[in-house]
Write a protein that holds these residues in place. Structure first.
Motif, short mmCIF file in Angstrom:
data_model
loop_
_atom_site.label_atom_id
_atom_site.label_comp_id
_atom_site.label_asym_id
_atom_site.label_seq_id
_atom_site.Cartn_x
_atom_site.Cartn_y
_atom_site.Cartn_z
N ARG A 132 36.81 41.61 40.95
CA ARG A 132 37.90 42.67 41.35
C ARG A 132 38.65 43.24 40.66
NH1 ARG A 132 41.06 39.27 44.67
NH2 ARG A 132 41.43 40.70 45.53
N VAL A 133 38.25 42.80 39.10
CA VAL A 133 39.63 43.30 38.12
C VAL A 133 38.90 44.65 38.00
CG1 VAL A 133 40.83 43.44 35.93
CG2 VAL A 133 40.64 41.27 37.44
N LEU A 134 37.68 44.69 37.16
CA LEU A 134 37.15 45.90 36.63
C LEU A 134 37.02 46.96 37.59
CD1 LEU A 134 34.58 44.49 34.12
CD2 LEU A 134 37.06 45.36 34.12
N ALA A 135 36.51 46.58 39.26
CA ALA A 135 36.54 47.52 40.07
C ALA A 135 37.93 48.27 40.76
CB ALA A 135 35.96 46.43 41.40
N ASN A 136 39.07 47.75 41.00
CA ASN A 136 40.20 48.20 40.69
C ASN A 136 40.82 49.36 39.91
OD1 ASN A 136 42.00 47.41 43.20
ND2 ASN A 136 40.73 46.02 42.63
N GLU A 183 53.43 46.55 40.11
CA GLU A 183 54.90 46.20 40.82
C GLU A 183 54.26 46.50 42.21
OE1 GLU A 183 58.64 48.00 41.20
OE2 GLU A 183 59.45 47.23 39.42
N ARG A 184 53.77 45.20 43.27
CA ARG A 184 53.88 46.04 44.41
C ARG A 184 54.60 47.17 45.46
NH1 ARG A 184 51.58 41.65 49.19
NH2 ARG A 184 50.54 43.03 50.66
N GLY A 185 53.58 48.30 45.96
CA GLY A 185 53.77 49.67 46.31
C GLY A 185 55.03 50.26 44.93
N PRO A 194 46.22 60.30 47.39
CA PRO A 194 46.57 58.79 48.89
C PRO A 194 46.47 58.21 47.25
CG PRO A 194 44.59 59.84 48.82
CD PRO A 194 45.20 60.96 47.26
N GLY A 195 47.21 57.10 48.74
CA GLY A 195 46.52 55.70 47.54
C GLY A 195 48.53 55.11 47.75
N SER A 196 48.02 53.70 48.08
CA SER A 196 49.99 53.22 47.52
C SER A 196 49.78 51.93 46.14
CB SER A 196 49.51 51.42 48.87
OG SER A 196 48.58 51.37 48.59
N GLY A 197 48.77 52.41 45.32
CA GLY A 197 49.36 52.12 44.09
C GLY A 197 49.18 50.28 44.15
N LEU A 198 48.66 49.63 44.77
CA LEU A 198 48.03 48.37 45.00
C LEU A 198 47.37 48.40 43.54
CD1 LEU A 198 47.95 47.32 48.69
CD2 LEU A 198 49.60 46.53 47.08
N GLY A 199 45.88 49.20 43.63
CA GLY A 199 45.20 48.64 42.59
C GLY A 199 45.66 47.96 41.60
N LEU A 200 46.61 48.42 40.39
CA LEU A 200 47.13 47.55 39.06
C LEU A 200 48.00 46.56 39.73
CD1 LEU A 200 48.47 50.45 37.09
CD2 LEU A 200 46.65 49.32 36.95
N HIS A 201 48.59 46.22 40.83
CA HIS A 201 48.99 45.25 41.31
C HIS A 201 47.63 43.94 41.42
CE1 HIS A 201 52.05 42.43 43.16
NE2 HIS A 201 51.27 42.60 43.71
N ILE A 202 47.00 44.49 42.04
CA ILE A 202 46.08 43.52 42.88
C ILE A 202 44.78 43.18 41.11
CG2 ILE A 202 43.38 43.10 43.03
CD1 ILE A 202 44.35 45.43 45.76
N ALA A 203 45.21 44.14 40.62
CA ALA A 203 44.36 43.34 39.30
C ALA A 203 44.89 42.92 38.79
CB ALA A 203 44.46 44.89 38.32
N LYS A 204 46.38 42.93 37.97
CA LYS A 204 47.35 41.71 37.44
C LYS A 204 47.72 40.50 37.77
CE LYS A 204 50.61 41.49 34.36
NZ LYS A 204 51.56 39.86 34.99
N GLU A 205 47.42 40.60 39.71
CA GLU A 205 47.72 39.21 39.88
C GLU A 205 45.75 38.52 39.52
OE1 GLU A 205 50.18 37.73 41.27
OE2 GLU A 205 51.10 39.09 41.06
N GLY A 211 43.21 33.51 33.48
CA GLY A 211 44.05 33.33 32.21
C GLY A 211 43.62 34.47 31.22
N GLY A 212 44.03 36.38 31.51
CA GLY A 212 43.86 37.05 31.28
C GLY A 212 45.18 37.71 31.17
N GLN A 213 45.22 39.03 31.03
CA GLN A 213 46.48 40.23 31.04
C GLN A 213 45.71 42.07 30.68
OE1 GLN A 213 48.79 40.63 27.32
NE2 GLN A 213 47.91 39.31 26.63
N LEU A 214 46.69 42.59 31.45
CA LEU A 214 45.96 43.81 31.36
C LEU A 214 47.48 44.23 31.04
CD1 LEU A 214 45.70 45.05 35.62
CD2 LEU A 214 43.86 44.40 33.34
N GLN A 215 46.61 45.27 29.52
CA GLN A 215 47.71 46.49 28.51
C GLN A 215 47.48 48.03 29.64
OE1 GLN A 215 46.44 45.65 24.57
NE2 GLN A 215 47.79 43.99 24.45
N VAL A 216 48.30 48.75 29.50
CA VAL A 216 47.90 50.06 30.15
C VAL A 216 48.72 51.04 29.02
CG1 VAL A 216 48.60 51.72 31.84
CG2 VAL A 216 47.77 49.51 32.23
N SER A 217 47.58 52.12 28.99
CA SER A 217 48.97 53.10 27.83
C SER A 217 48.40 54.47 28.42
CB SER A 217 48.03 52.46 26.29
OG SER A 217 47.26 52.66 25.58
N ASN A 218 48.78 55.37 27.86
CA ASN A 218 48.44 57.08 27.43
C ASN A 218 48.12 57.27 26.42
OD1 ASN A 218 48.89 57.61 30.40
ND2 ASN A 218 50.71 57.85 29.45
#
Length: 531
Positions: A132-136, A183-185, A194-205, A211-218
């Motif tokens: 689920r995480v990687l698919a998002n 954040e959700r939404g 299109p999209g609601s921005g839920l992808g990263l919210h789901i992946a983070k949860e 037991g892991g964490q996400l890191q985001v950068s450009n």
């Protein structure tokens, strides 16, 4: 799309009626999804043009991901917990590649996997959650980049931290987006996609639950980079406090069957799904034959490393499929074959081995590890090589404790002696010792002369004697040698099997001699067996 779906909290059950309704609803949903996935598995992709085959493969892989998601969601509704389970890392990555390569082609983009060499072979975690995480992350990369290459890079960082990085060549994250990540939404306004921005919210949860964490950068060179970091406790099995790696609670070793291709000859839809999902989980490729005639046709064409052949099939029974395969010309007749059957009485076993099977896999298959270890053992005995992640041994063999003898089961031998009584016990052990010595000498002569009939006769006796005293590894070897002798095919692997039988026979003979001397001090020491 994966990033647009987030399960809400499960509804509050309202007594037994609600629980019963959930159970019935779950059953119907699972049945429908199983039909969809099972139907796609019956497609012979080799008969389709490349583009159609790629798209159907994508749909098939996505359907299996949907099935795992539904299983997880329905289990949560029913109050069950998702359990961590061992799964080969390469199987996870290959499924992702199959599914998302189709997305890439659809968008005139490309997907590339960069996999480090020092990765763990098997992960002990909730594989559906990792998917689920990687698919998002991949879905977001394809949606927002809209061109170029998406890269999935997997490597290890210091401290045995497993890292999955998804990199794209798109515009990257805006400052407003970076401020509201996870954040959700939380997706900022003014976006054209299109999209609601839920992808990263789901992946983070889900990453947090793993037991892991996400890191985001450009990235410096442009584009976005999102990493999932899993420290060792998140992906590696660890014994409970105070236990050691030999603890009975330790998960069984799981072989990685990547690179192997199997034929699955099975007419029952449930078993088709079970076996092919297990092979997927272990990393093997496969083709499905729903009846005996199709199985023989596919086997005749070659290209398989091993075959699982159900004994009771329409069109052509499994024993006939095996026998006709052994009569084929060329290397195909030597393919390792596991017969799959619920009938494992001696008369059935003899008929199956007479047909030319290399081993028997009993239904129902109780565990993934046992299934994988059976295949790994099959490859070792028939091809002289097995997946390097495992020292193959039958899954049901318990480890020996300090008080156990490695050559037989003391409890089983004790029961036989007690049944015979003191005097009868002495005679039983003496006759057993003499029979084992005679078998060893005759088998050695037959092996040297290439006498397949005599090898069959002696291994048949060894199967019986070793089974009686619980010498189960020896019994397994004798079963394999007996089946190979039925094919009258001399081979290096058969020679190795016979040599190992000789070594184990020598150990058992010495152990029985020791039992005679220890139990009956006045007995004449039995003669040594011929080497």
């Amino acid at each position: 799309m994966a990033e647009d779906w987030l399960p809400g909290p499960p509804p509050s059950p309202n007594g037994a009626d609600a629980d019963n309704g959930i159970e019935l609803f779950s059953h119907d949903i699972r049945s429908a999804v199983a039909d969809v996935v099972g139907g796609l598995r019956l497609v012979d992709f080799s008969q389709l043009d490349a583009a159609t085959a790629a798209q159907l493969q994508r749909v098939s892989t996505a359907g299996e991901s949907l099935a795992r998601l539904l299983d997880s969601a329905l289990d949560q509704l029913g109050g069950a917990r998702s359990e961590s389970e061992p799964v080969p890392l390469m199987a996870i990555l290959r499924n992702l590649e199959r599914r998302w390569s189709g997305h890439a082609r659809e968008r005139s983009m490309s997907l590339r996997l960069d996999i480090a060499a020092d990765l763990p072979t098997v992960l002990h975690l909730d594989s559906a959650a990792l998917d689920r995480v990687l698919a998002n992350l991949l879905s977001n990369a394809f949606k927002y980049a809209d061109w170029g290459e998406v890269l999935l890079r997997v490597d290890m960082r210091s401290g045995e931290e497993l890292r999955f990085r998804v990199c794209d060549q798109g515009p990257g994250f805006t400052d407003a987006a970076l401020e509201r990540l996870f954040e959700r939404g939380g997706r900022p306004g003014g976006q054209t996609k299109p999209g609601s921005g839920l992808g990263l919210h789901i992946a983070k949860e889900v990453a947090t639950r793993l037991g892991g964490q996400l890191q985001v950068s450009n990235a410096r060179e442009g584009g976005a980079e999102v990493s999932l970091l899993l420290p060792r406790p998140a992906w590696a099995w660890a014994p409970a406090s105070g236990a050691d790696l030999a603890s009975p609670d330790a998960p069984p070793v799981l072989p990685d069957l990547s690179g192997l291709t199997a034929l699955v000859a099975e007419d029952n839809p449930t078993n088709q799904l079970l076996f092919t999902q297990m092979l997927d989980h272990l990393g093997a490729s496969w083709k499905l034959a729903p009846d005996g005639a199709e199985a023989l046709r596919l086997l005749s064409g070659g290209g398989f490393d091993f075959a699982l052949v159900d004994i009771d099939m329409p069109e052509l029974p499994g024993t006939e499929v095996i026998a006709r395969t052994r009569a084929l010309a060329g290397e195909t007749r030597l393919i390792p074959i596991l017969a799959v059957t619920a009938y494992v009485l001696q008369e059935h076993r003899e008929r199956i081995y007479d047909a030319g099977a290399d081993g028997i896999l009993a239904k129902p298959v109780g565990s993934l590890a046992g299934f994988g270890q059976t295949i790994a053992t099959l490859m070792l005995r028939t091809r002289g090589a097995a997946p390097e992640q495992i020292e193959p041994q039958p899954a049901h063999r318990p480890a020996h404790s300090d008080g156990e003898h490695p050559n037989f089961c003391p409890e089983r031998l004790e029961r036989l002696i007690s049944i015979s009584g003191k005097d009868g016990g002495r005679e039983f052990l003496s006759r057993l010792h003499a029979d084992l010595c005679r078998c060893r000498a005759t088998l050695a002569t037959a092996a040297a002369a290439g006498n397949a009939d005599e090898v069959r006769a002696q291994t048949h006796v060894i199967i019986s004697l070793s089974g009686a005293v619980g010498a189960l590894p020896l019994q397994d070897l004798a079963n394999l040698a007996n089946a190979a002798a039925h094919r009258s095919e001399p081979s290096e692997s058969q020679a190795r099997t016979l040599a190992e039988i000789d070594t184990r026979l020598a150990g058992l003979i010495a152990a029985i001699a020791g039992e005679i001397c220890a139990r009956f001090p006045d007995a004449t020491a039995p003669p040594e067996a011929a080497g």
